[in-house]
Design a protein around this motif. Structure first.
Motif, PDB file in Angstrom:
ATOM      1  N   ILE A  24       0.838  -1.192   0.000  1.00 48.32           N
ATOM      2  CA  ILE A  24       0.000   0.000   0.000  1.00 48.32           C
ATOM      3  C   ILE A  24       0.876   1.247   0.000  1.00 48.32           C
ATOM      4  O   ILE A  24       0.577   2.239  -0.657  1.00 48.32           O
ATOM      5  CB  ILE A  24      -0.934  -0.017   1.230  1.00 48.32           C
ATOM      6  CG1 ILE A  24      -1.898  -1.192   1.131  1.00 48.32           C
ATOM      7  CG2 ILE A  24      -1.711   1.286   1.331  1.00 48.32           C
ATOM      8  CD1 ILE A  24      -2.786  -1.343   2.338  1.00 48.32           C
ATOM      9  N   LEU A  25       2.007   1.180   0.714  1.00 46.32           N
ATOM     10  CA  LEU A  25       2.894   2.331   0.837  1.00 46.32           C
ATOM     11  C   LEU A  25       4.317   1.903   0.523  1.00 46.32           C
ATOM     12  O   LEU A  25       4.807   0.916   1.067  1.00 46.32           O
ATOM     13  CB  LEU A  25       2.819   2.907   2.259  1.00 46.32           C
ATOM     14  CG  LEU A  25       3.769   4.065   2.575  1.00 46.32           C
ATOM     15  CD1 LEU A  25       3.415   5.287   1.737  1.00 46.32           C
ATOM     16  CD2 LEU A  25       3.736   4.394   4.059  1.00 46.32           C
ATOM     17  N   GLN A  26       4.972   2.649  -0.369  1.00 47.77           N
ATOM     18  CA  GLN A  26       6.366   2.382  -0.697  1.00 47.77           C
ATOM     19  C   GLN A  26       7.155   3.679  -0.615  1.00 47.77           C
ATOM     20  O   GLN A  26       6.718   4.724  -1.115  1.00 47.77           O
ATOM     21  CB  GLN A  26       6.496   1.785  -2.098  1.00 47.77           C
ATOM     22  CG  GLN A  26       5.928   0.371  -2.207  1.00 47.77           C
ATOM     23  CD  GLN A  26       6.168  -0.241  -3.567  1.00 47.77           C
ATOM     24  OE1 GLN A  26       6.018   0.421  -4.580  1.00 47.77           O
ATOM     25  NE2 GLN A  26       6.544  -1.511  -3.594  1.00 47.77           N
ATOM     26  N   LEU A  27       8.318   3.588   0.022  1.00 53.18           N
ATOM     27  CA  LEU A  27       9.189   4.740   0.206  1.00 53.18           C
ATOM     28  C   LEU A  27      10.564   4.414  -0.356  1.00 53.18           C
ATOM     29  O   LEU A  27      11.064   3.295  -0.191  1.00 53.18           O
ATOM     30  CB  LEU A  27       9.319   5.097   1.693  1.00 53.18           C
ATOM     31  CG  LEU A  27       8.029   5.362   2.471  1.00 53.18           C
ATOM     32  CD1 LEU A  27       8.332   5.464   3.962  1.00 53.18           C
ATOM     33  CD2 LEU A  27       7.376   6.648   1.987  1.00 53.18           C
ATOM     34  N   ARG A  28      11.176   5.390  -1.004  1.00 54.34           N
ATOM     35  CA  ARG A  28      12.554   5.248  -1.478  1.00 54.34           C
ATOM     36  C   ARG A  28      13.308   6.530  -1.141  1.00 54.34           C
ATOM     37  O   ARG A  28      12.853   7.632  -1.467  1.00 54.34           O
ATOM     38  CB  ARG A  28      12.617   4.985  -2.970  1.00 54.34           C
ATOM     39  CG  ARG A  28      14.051   5.074  -3.558  1.00 54.34           C
ATOM     40  CD  ARG A  28      14.100   4.549  -4.973  1.00 54.34           C
ATOM     41  NE  ARG A  28      13.833   3.114  -4.994  1.00 54.34           N
ATOM     42  CZ  ARG A  28      13.545   2.432  -6.093  1.00 54.34           C
ATOM     43  NH1 ARG A  28      13.475   3.053  -7.253  1.00 54.34           N
ATOM     44  NH2 ARG A  28      13.325   1.141  -6.037  1.00 54.34           N
ATOM     45  N   SER A  29      14.446   6.377  -0.505  1.00 56.17           N
ATOM     46  CA  SER A  29      15.289   7.524  -0.166  1.00 56.17           C
ATOM     47  C   SER A  29      16.721   7.207  -0.565  1.00 56.17           C
ATOM     48  O   SER A  29      17.257   6.146  -0.220  1.00 56.17           O
ATOM     49  CB  SER A  29      15.218   7.829   1.333  1.00 56.17           C
ATOM     50  OG  SER A  29      16.017   8.951   1.657  1.00 56.17           O
ATOM     51  N   ARG A  30      17.329   8.124  -1.302  1.00 57.95           N
ATOM     52  CA  ARG A  30      18.681   7.908  -1.816  1.00 57.95           C
ATOM     53  C   ARG A  30      19.496   9.179  -1.635  1.00 57.95           C
ATOM     54  O   ARG A  30      19.012  10.286  -1.872  1.00 57.95           O
ATOM     55  CB  ARG A  30      18.622   7.523  -3.289  1.00 57.95           C
ATOM     56  CG  ARG A  30      19.962   7.318  -3.942  1.00 57.95           C
ATOM     57  CD  ARG A  30      19.813   6.699  -5.335  1.00 57.95           C
ATOM     58  NE  ARG A  30      19.135   7.547  -6.297  1.00 57.95           N
ATOM     59  CZ  ARG A  30      18.030   7.214  -6.941  1.00 57.95           C
ATOM     60  NH1 ARG A  30      17.439   6.051  -6.709  1.00 57.95           N
ATOM     61  NH2 ARG A  30      17.489   8.028  -7.816  1.00 57.95           N
ATOM     62  N   THR A  31      20.730   9.001  -1.235  1.00 65.31           N
ATOM     63  CA  THR A  31      21.645  10.135  -1.160  1.00 65.31           C
ATOM     64  C   THR A  31      22.999   9.716  -1.723  1.00 65.31           C
ATOM     65  O   THR A  31      23.416   8.563  -1.575  1.00 65.31           O
ATOM     66  CB  THR A  31      21.815  10.633   0.294  1.00 65.31           C
ATOM     67  OG1 THR A  31      22.664  11.798   0.314  1.00 65.31           O
ATOM     68  CG2 THR A  31      22.430   9.559   1.176  1.00 65.31           C
ATOM     69  N   SER A  32      23.655  10.634  -2.402  1.00 62.69           N
ATOM     70  CA  SER A  32      24.970  10.351  -2.967  1.00 62.69           C
ATOM     71  C   SER A  32      25.807  11.627  -2.920  1.00 62.69           C
ATOM     72  O   SER A  32      25.270  12.739  -2.845  1.00 62.69           O
ATOM     73  CB  SER A  32      24.860   9.849  -4.415  1.00 62.69           C
ATOM     74  OG  SER A  32      24.269  10.825  -5.242  1.00 62.69           O
ATOM     75  N   ARG A  33      27.103  11.415  -2.980  1.00 61.44           N
ATOM     76  CA  ARG A  33      27.995  12.576  -2.920  1.00 61.44           C
ATOM     77  C   ARG A  33      29.310  12.257  -3.605  1.00 61.44           C
ATOM     78  O   ARG A  33      29.867  11.164  -3.444  1.00 61.44           O
ATOM     79  CB  ARG A  33      28.270  12.984  -1.471  1.00 61.44           C
ATOM     80  CG  ARG A  33      29.161  14.217  -1.358  1.00 61.44           C
ATOM     81  CD  ARG A  33      29.357  14.677   0.046  1.00 61.44           C
ATOM     82  NE  ARG A  33      30.155  15.886   0.099  1.00 61.44           N
ATOM     83  CZ  ARG A  33      30.445  16.559   1.207  1.00 61.44           C
ATOM     84  NH1 ARG A  33      29.992  16.107   2.364  1.00 61.44           N
ATOM     85  NH2 ARG A  33      31.179  17.649   1.156  1.00 61.44           N
TER      86      ARG A  33
END
Length: 667
Positions: free
Chosen positions: A136-145
């Motif tokens: 029902i709920l999907q989250l995606r979090s990405r960080t790069s440097r």
């Protein structure tokens, strides 16, 4: 040391979950651990771009996370997936009618003539609903440097931090879906980041879909409307030549230019002779451009980077208001005819001092397209007309010559004066204008273990282009052989030749700098070997050579690229992979591209040139059935250089390295 500690910590923590039970398979709401197929290589290794925001990859990644149901997928949706030919789609529809209902995806294998191939192509993108449940709920979090500071950060030209971040949330409950994403590029302020969102309802009254917010419209063969990217020429010589539009779709990518913002609706009506599909849409959004108060808009800015004061001046500089629609009739006998039209207005005039370029404040385009399937033969085409009377057209046919073997013939003629900012027709260039060409492609399953594919494309630009003052011509040839040389060993051989005309700076006998049009030819030779050492371990190696030659100047360049990679699936919950690449080219002109696996939803296709090496390592793991963690560290080092890149992105030194982390959560 810090970056390696982070990757190692993630690896150790994930490994402790590495023996999760098989329940993490199809029922897992987290992102599945999977290996990118060779089909992905064929799709993306022809892209001559380093962009990491490719709509095509975003679309396919979304479809893997939200697969079609085999019992409801339409013929148009089938053809929108990579590698599917009209003959395969027809065979699938006939088989589904005969069995009435799929009970498992593996049933695809028994479809006559095309079963095994169809299973390989479709299995990443389809399910049978009783095999899986969607979150029902999907989250995606990405960080790069970038771990080495770029010049823009050192001299404070960048207005924001060097971190790049991406956050997306999607919600689905039955026929209702919604999503939002936020992305900030390295060097941008958070306030200048990209924000996008949508809400969609399926099967409401006469409407098959209603989308509010950000959306795209795919129609016909792309001469009137198509998304910012699409399948192009590559290792598959046949299926990419024909487009299959699916009407209005929610927009889920991070391309900051090629989408609409407003409302769109699809409706379907069953009538006596077939089905009538109607799409209507309205959009109003701010576009990035170079504009002034006197001339208006002098050029559009599609990069989506707002790191410096000059770049910020281009943000949201002009407003486009657009309205349009599409009607398509599909008969029960397998033929269809449709028409698409739109009209857009800009609040600032578009200016250009070049003949045949669009000028003014209003753009309108209308097109008619048709397609027909007759057993093993399918034909398609579209003709479009812009508001000033210029015409573009494409026509083609795909012939199944037996089993898994197909050939394709396509002719395209896009007039020099045809201007359409929202087109993406099949061809050498992406602007769908000033191009005429003939394409022949084939995919031949010569033996059970041997396949040949390739194409020949002859093209001409009948009017001058931005870089060439006179008409030019060119041709391109690709030939590929793929063989299962042993039960666990796959071999692929590829040859490409491309010849184009262009201008080059040359000093004549009187010391004058001239720019004659000369021939440039490039050949590439590639050998790829894949070995599945065990059910858990896969290794792959590649050797590629290139040669560039300018006939008149007598200039030649060479280069090579060699890589070896591995993948270890410790369990259904944990995997680790890496690659080591060596490259040596004479200059950027003889560069070689190296498409590589990356964090889910990231496109990575770096151009490698000069002398150096590159390596990367990536780990992924599912934790507690709802959480996926992944990380990638990559590093490129060049010999004999004191800096890498140019302008605000220049790095002082001979190392360019990056660390990226991603979290996926599904409930």
């Amino acid at each position: 040391m810090v970056r390696m500690f982070v990757v190692a910590l993630l690896l150790i923590s994930c490994r402790s979950f590495g023996q999760q039970p098989d329940s993490l398979g199809v029922d897992s709401l987290a992102v599945p651990i999977e290996h990118e197929s060779s089909g992905s290589d064929n799709l993306f290794d022809q892209f001559l771009t380093e962009s990491d925001d490719l709509q095509l990859l975003d679309d396919l990644t979304w479809r893997k996370d939200h697969p079609f149901d085999l019992n409801t997928i339409s013929r148009e949706e089938l053809l929108s997936l990579p590698g599917i030919t009209p003959f395969e789609a027809d065979r699938f529809i006939e088989f589904r009618r005969s069995v009435r209902r799929f009970t498992a995806v593996r049933q695809l294998r028994v479809i006559q003539d095309v079963g095994e191939d169809l299973y390989d192509k479709l299995s990443p993108y389809v399910i049978v609903r009783n095999e899986s449940r969607e979150g029902i709920l999907q989250l995606r979090s990405r960080t790069s440097r970038d771990l080495q500071p770029r010049r823009g950060a050192l001299d404070s030209t960048f207005v924001g931090s060097s971190f790049k971040s991406y956050n997306r949330v999607s919600i689905g409950a039955g026929d209702v879906q919604a999503g939002a994403l936020f992305e900030k590029d390295g060097g941008e302020r958070f306030s200048n980041g990209f924000v996008s969102g949508y809400a969609a309802i399926n099967d409401i009254g006469p409407f098959s879909r209603v989308v509010a917010g950000d959306f795209n419209v795919d129609a016909g063969q792309g001469l009137v409307l198509w998304r910012g990217s699409a399948f192009g020429k590559g290792g598959d010589g046949v299926s990419a030549v024909k487009k299959s539009g699916t009407g209005a779709q929610p927009y889920r990518s991070t391309d900051e230019f090629n989408f609409f913002r407003g409302v769109a609706a699809n409706a379907s009506f069953d009538i006596e002779a077939g089905r009538l599909d109607v799409t209507a849409f309205f959009s109003r959004r701010l576009l990035d451009a170079s504009a002034d108060t006197i001339e208006g808009v002098t050029s559009f800015y599609e990069e989506g980077l707002f790191r410096t004061t000059n770049e910020l001046q281009k943000q949201r500089a002009v407003t486009e208001q657009l309205a349009g629609g599409r009607m398509q009739f599909t008969s029960a006998d397998g033929w269809s005819i449709g028409s698409t039209a739109y009209r857009s207005t800009f609040d600032k005039p578009i200016a250009s001092d070049r003949i045949y370029e669009f000028t003014g404040s209003t753009q309108q385009v209308v097109g008619v397209d048709a397609a027909i399937s007759m057993g093993r033969v399918s034909a398609f085409g579209e003709v479009a007309r812009s508001g000033d009377g210029a015409v573009a057209g494409i026509a083609g046919t795909i012939l199944n010559i037996g089993g898994k073997s197909n050939v394709a013939l396509v002719y395209r003629d896009y007039g020099p004066a045809f201007n359409n900012f929202h087109a993406s027709g099949f061809g050498e260039h992406s602007d769908t204008k000033n191009e005429r060409g003939f394409y022949f492609g084939l995919d031949i399953q010569a033996l059970r273990w041997l396949k040949f594919s390739g194409y020949v494309d002859q093209f001409r630009f009948p009017w001058r282009t931005f870089s060439n003052p006179l008409p030019t011509t060119g041709h391109e040839i690709l030939a590929q052989a793929e063989a299962d040389v042993a039960p666990k060993v796959d071999l692929a051989l590829r040859f490409t030749h491309k010849s184009t005309e262009g201008t080059e700076s040359e000093i004549d006998p009187f010391g004058r700098d001239t720019r004659p049009i000369i021939d440039r030819s490039q050949q590439k030779y590639r050998v790829t070997v894949s070995y599945k050492a065990t059910p858990r371990v896969t290794v792959k190696g590649r050797l590629e050579f290139t040669g560039v030659k300018y006939d008149v100047l007598g200039r030649k360049e060479r280069g090579y690229l060699l890589f070896q990679d591995f993948r270890y699936n410790a369990s259904k919950a944990f995997s680790i992979e890496g690659r080591l690449i060596f490259f040596h080219t004479d200059s950027y002109d003889s560069r070689l591209y190296e498409y590589e696996n990356d964090l889910r939803g990231v496109f990575s296709n770096p151009a490698l040139y000069g002398i150096g090496r590159r390596w990367y390592m990536m780990v992924r793991c599912n934790v507690a059935n709802i959480l996926t963690l992944s990380a990638k560290y990559s590093e490129t080092q060049k010999e004999g250089v004191t800096s890498m890149g140019s302008g605000v992105t220049e790095i002082l030194g001979d190392v360019d390295n990056r660390l990226a982390l991603q979290v996926d959560v599904g409930f």
